[in-house]
Design a protein around this motif. Sequence first.
Motif, PDB file in Angstrom:
ATOM      1  N   ILE A   1     -25.207  38.467  38.763  1.00  0.00           N
ATOM      2  CA  ILE A   1     -24.888  37.870  39.993  1.00  0.00           C
ATOM      3  C   ILE A   1     -25.827  36.750  40.219  1.00  0.00           C
ATOM      4  CG2 ILE A   1     -25.597  38.286  42.447  1.00  0.00           C
ATOM      5  CD1 ILE A   1     -25.373  41.278  42.223  1.00  0.00           C
TER       6      ILE A   1
ATOM      7  N   PHE B   1     -24.237  39.884  47.884  1.00  0.00           N
ATOM      8  CA  PHE B   1     -24.306  41.008  47.239  1.00  0.00           C
ATOM      9  C   PHE B   1     -24.905  42.171  48.248  1.00  0.00           C
ATOM     10  CE2 PHE B   1     -28.700  39.261  46.742  1.00  0.00           C
ATOM     11  CZ  PHE B   1     -29.480  40.419  47.365  1.00  0.00           C
TER      12      PHE B   1
ATOM     13  N   LYS C   1     -20.657  42.325  44.562  1.00  0.00           N
ATOM     14  CA  LYS C   1     -21.175  41.056  44.709  1.00  0.00           C
ATOM     15  C   LYS C   1     -19.789  40.307  45.393  1.00  0.00           C
ATOM     16  CE  LYS C   1     -19.771  39.138  40.301  1.00  0.00           C
ATOM     17  NZ  LYS C   1     -20.171  37.994  39.193  1.00  0.00           N
TER      18      LYS C   1
END
Length: 209
Positions: free
Chosen positions: A82, A88, A205
Amino acid sequence: MGRAWTCLTLMLLLISCDQSNDRKEEVVLEKGESVYVNHFTESDTTFWTGNDGIHYGEVRDGYYYFEALDSSRRFNAPRFDIQSEDNFSVESSIIGPTSDNSSYYGLVIGGYGAEKDFLEVSFNNSGKYKIDKGKRTKINSGNFNMGDQGDFKKLKVLKKGTTCYFYLNDERVFTYELEKLMEFRCGPITAKNSAVWMDYLKIEKETVR
């Protein structure tokens, strides 16, 4: 005068209801993609297992068990794909030793490369929580609805844009304007010389470019 007071009371009630609904409304990722999901029915290579003298980790009976073997708080937070600009969502269910009501345990989110570059969300068995940024910089604390004594606590942290939303047992407890996390790690953190059980971990995400 009576009618005016009635109208004012109704207006205040409507405003109160709107604010209450806003606090309860759950924010979601519209285009979330799965990064990691595990109910720990079998081992994988993401979360460390073993015994190195200061930590102990094991996947067993549908849980990830992680223990600090010394007098320190210990965490196990592997890196996930990420980026700092991405939105997220992290969701998990965690419990600590039921014999200890005062010690805090929970999740670490973000990197440990810099002092301020992580969030620590922890709670205890007495229905209290705290949220720290970096090393012992408290940004929020309070009480939450714990449900039945001894049950796992459901934790969800969602970042959208620059805003981070914190949920405990499906109730939003805090909203925070978050600086970028330059590295994304996630995993359980124990109390001193204690342990945690993680029932599952789900990470999504939403790529932002």
